[in-house]
Motif scaffolding. Structure first.
Motif, PDB file in Angstrom:
ATOM      1  N   ALA A 184      44.764  46.212  14.601  1.00  0.00           N
ATOM      2  CA  ALA A 184      43.782  46.049  15.407  1.00  0.00           C
ATOM      3  C   ALA A 184      42.059  45.327  14.335  1.00  0.00           C
ATOM      4  CB  ALA A 184      42.366  46.863  16.530  1.00  0.00           C
ATOM      5  N   ARG A 185      42.628  45.949  12.604  1.00  0.00           N
ATOM      6  CA  ARG A 185      41.301  45.496  12.022  1.00  0.00           C
ATOM      7  C   ARG A 185      41.963  44.544  11.124  1.00  0.00           C
ATOM      8  NH1 ARG A 185      36.463  48.633  12.427  1.00  0.00           N
ATOM      9  NH2 ARG A 185      35.635  47.569  11.621  1.00  0.00           N
ATOM     10  N   ALA A 186      43.064  44.362  10.915  1.00  0.00           N
ATOM     11  CA  ALA A 186      43.576  43.690   9.792  1.00  0.00           C
ATOM     12  C   ALA A 186      43.702  42.887   9.009  1.00  0.00           C
ATOM     13  CB  ALA A 186      44.952  43.543   9.727  1.00  0.00           C
ATOM     14  N   ASP A 187      42.546  41.809  10.301  1.00  0.00           N
ATOM     15  CA  ASP A 187      42.518  40.783   9.294  1.00  0.00           C
ATOM     16  C   ASP A 187      40.726  40.159   9.593  1.00  0.00           C
ATOM     17  OD1 ASP A 187      44.421  39.390  12.507  1.00  0.00           O
ATOM     18  OD2 ASP A 187      44.873  38.868   9.830  1.00  0.00           O
ATOM     19  N   ASP A 188      40.270  41.898   9.879  1.00  0.00           N
ATOM     20  CA  ASP A 188      39.102  41.997   9.380  1.00  0.00           C
ATOM     21  C   ASP A 188      38.477  41.741   7.182  1.00  0.00           C
ATOM     22  OD1 ASP A 188      35.905  43.990  10.201  1.00  0.00           O
ATOM     23  OD2 ASP A 188      36.345  42.598   8.964  1.00  0.00           O
ATOM     24  N   PRO A 189      38.001  41.027   6.794  1.00  0.00           N
ATOM     25  CA  PRO A 189      37.943  40.997   5.472  1.00  0.00           C
ATOM     26  C   PRO A 189      37.386  42.044   4.882  1.00  0.00           C
ATOM     27  CG  PRO A 189      37.347  38.825   6.453  1.00  0.00           C
ATOM     28  CD  PRO A 189      37.244  39.709   7.445  1.00  0.00           C
ATOM     29  N   GLU A 190      36.087  42.565   5.796  1.00  0.00           N
ATOM     30  CA  GLU A 190      34.831  43.799   5.131  1.00  0.00           C
ATOM     31  C   GLU A 190      36.056  44.853   5.482  1.00  0.00           C
ATOM     32  OE1 GLU A 190      31.922  43.981   8.077  1.00  0.00           O
ATOM     33  OE2 GLU A 190      31.148  45.751   6.928  1.00  0.00           O
TER      34      GLU A 190
END
Length: 494
Positions: A46-52
């Motif tokens: 779910a967070r794989a595309d979150d750069p941070e």
């Protein structure tokens, strides 16, 4: 892709799911080449595309790999597979501290709580010595291996939100709070400067929970918990557990002081104060000065017993890894770009050495650094005629492995270089032949942890041209090399 039991991810075969948290899910997974189970942590889909979020995940791998200590979890490897980041860690059977607290005082009595605290404090102080802060100390991040025939093994884990000690940021880039609210220091909540004493505060909260079974400020809303950390006095554990010595009230009050300057200066100092409180009769209390606590903390450090760093799950056999029957190296695991001018050494011993300098190889050999003839550090990018690569072992049985290689690939003939020889023999395996010597040596003037002690030594030489330009020197296993021959050499992937 879905990561489920029976599938393959980054070469690892997924055996079962161990648990999950804010950053990802941990699985028990079979190593691609060695007959062992690792703990594989995979970035949350779910967070794989979150750069941070990805940056924090990678930072956890980098920090954990560089922090080598008996009370800190070590990283074996890390990478990216089909767009998802992962970290591989050693896996043995165990539980986290939350589970022990849930079982109650019959399992987690004050004496055991103080012993667990002392080991966790040693790991946290090592983080601080490295110039880092953990920032999320809590029972779920303290792992415990229960051993019926000996003391618990305790390791601190999860460095996903750790930062440099000079990084004053408290919030993530999106503005959300990074640490766990129940254990957060007032300065973390109020946006003030944060240093190692924020971890002392959180460890004090953890000690309170071990002693009482409750978090320090059980409230019905996040806002009320925040207010309590900022304004309410530290709770008194003896009120919740009357069987405790009241001296623990002073310990918690000091550890959870609102102002950092009023707290213990280190986690080890907190652990020393807790040990002193344990010996105080129930119902009595005594305050200790800072100097006395520091002396006790030093004593705790001297008494510390080294054990290998691991990741704990809730199952598996926990056995040490052994090499395959075919000892032939597999070069595909090595990352040459990470090794610089020393890549040819890693490629010569790909199953013995880690795939990258801060990874983990056979029996968790790790933290490999090039040395010159005086034992001083060199750069990995510097090419030298005779390369010496020094790597740390896990202490059971190996303390260090040194690989010496001639860059021009001229042979190094068998010639033992240590004081007392206990035995030597010619060896033959499917991968080739060679010679080994084993014995012992007194180390002095080295300026390392080996100084002043007699250690077992084992040296390995090779006949075949693909490896005869290198030799191995393995140190550890107490005052005799026989332990290295039996416990390291017998299954070494050479």
């Amino acid at each position: 892709m879905n990561v489920v039991e029976g599938t393959t991810f980054a070469g690892y075969r997924i055996e079962r799911r161990l648990g999950s948290g804010g950053m990802g899910t941990v699985y028990a997974a079979a190593h691609p080449r060695l007959p062992r189970t690792d703990a594989l942590k995979v970035l949350s889909d779910a967070r794989a595309d979150d750069p941070e979020f990805r940056a924090r995940f990678l930072r956890e791998a980098e920090l954990a790999a560089r922090l080598q200590h008996p009370n800190l979890v070590a990283v074996r490897d890390r990478g990216e597979h089909e767009g998802r980041l992962w970290i591989a860690m050693q896996y043995v059977e165990g539980v986290d501290l939350t589970e022990l607290i849930r079982r109650g005082p019959a399992v987690l009595d004050p004496a055991r709580a103080v012993r667990i605290l002392a080991q966790a404090a040693q790991g946290l102080d090592e983080i601080h010595r490295a110039g880092l802060l953990h920032r999320d100390v809590k029972p779920a991040n303290i792992l415990v291996a229960e051993r019926p025939d000996g003391p618990d093994r305790v390791l601190v884990t999860d460095f996903g939100i750790a930062r440099g000690a000079d990084d004053a940021a408290t919030l993530t880039g999106s503005g959300s709070f990074a640490a766990t609210l129940a254990y957060a220091a007032p300065e973390q909540l109020g946006g003030g400067a944060v240093d190692r004493r924020a971890d002392v505060y959180a460890l004090g909260c953890t000690l309170y929970q071990m002693l009482t079974g409750s978090v320090p400020f059980p409230r019905h809303s996040p806002g009320s918990v925040l207010y309590a950390h900022l304004h309410e006095p530290a709770p008194r554990p003896s009120l919740r557990n009357p069987r405790l010595p009241k001296a623990f009230d002073d310990v918690i009050a000091n550890a959870m002081a609102k102002l950092p300057d009023d707290r213990y200066d280190s986690c080890g100092e907190l652990a020393a104060a807790a040990r002193s409180a344990l010996s105080t009769p129930a119902g009595s209390s005594r305050r200790r000065n800072r100097r006395a606590a520091l002396v006790a903390a030093a004593a705790l450090a001297v008494l510390a017993v080294g054990v290998p760093a691991v990741w704990f799950g809730t199952g598996g056999d926990g056995a040490a890894s052994t090499a395959n029957d075919d000892h032939r190296p597999v070069a595909a695991s090595v990352e040459p770009a990470q090794w610089g001018a020393y890549a040819y050494i890693a490629q010569t011993f790909p199953e013995l050495l880690p795939s990258w300098p801060f990874g983990a190889g056979y029996q968790d050999v790790s933290t490999c650094a090039p040395l010159d003839e005086r034992g001083e550090n060199r750069s990995l990018d510097a090419s030298v005629p005779v390369a010496r690569l020094f790597c740390l072992g896990d202490g059971d049985p190996v303390e260090s492995v040194q690989v010496t290689c001639n860059a021009d690939r001229s042979p190094i003939g068998p010639s033992r270089s240590f004081a007392r020889v206990e035995g030597d023999e010619h060896w033959s395996r499917p991968s080739g032949t060679g010679h080994i010597f084993w014995g012992s040596e007194l180390y002095s003037g080295t300026g390392t942890f080996l100084d002043g002690q007699t250690w077992g030594v084992l040296e390995v030489y090779f006949d075949d041209p693909s490896r005869n330009f290198c030799k191995l020197r393995v140190v550890g296993a107490g005052p005799s090399g026989a332990g290295l021959r039996d416990r390291w050499w017998s299954d070494a992937p050479l």
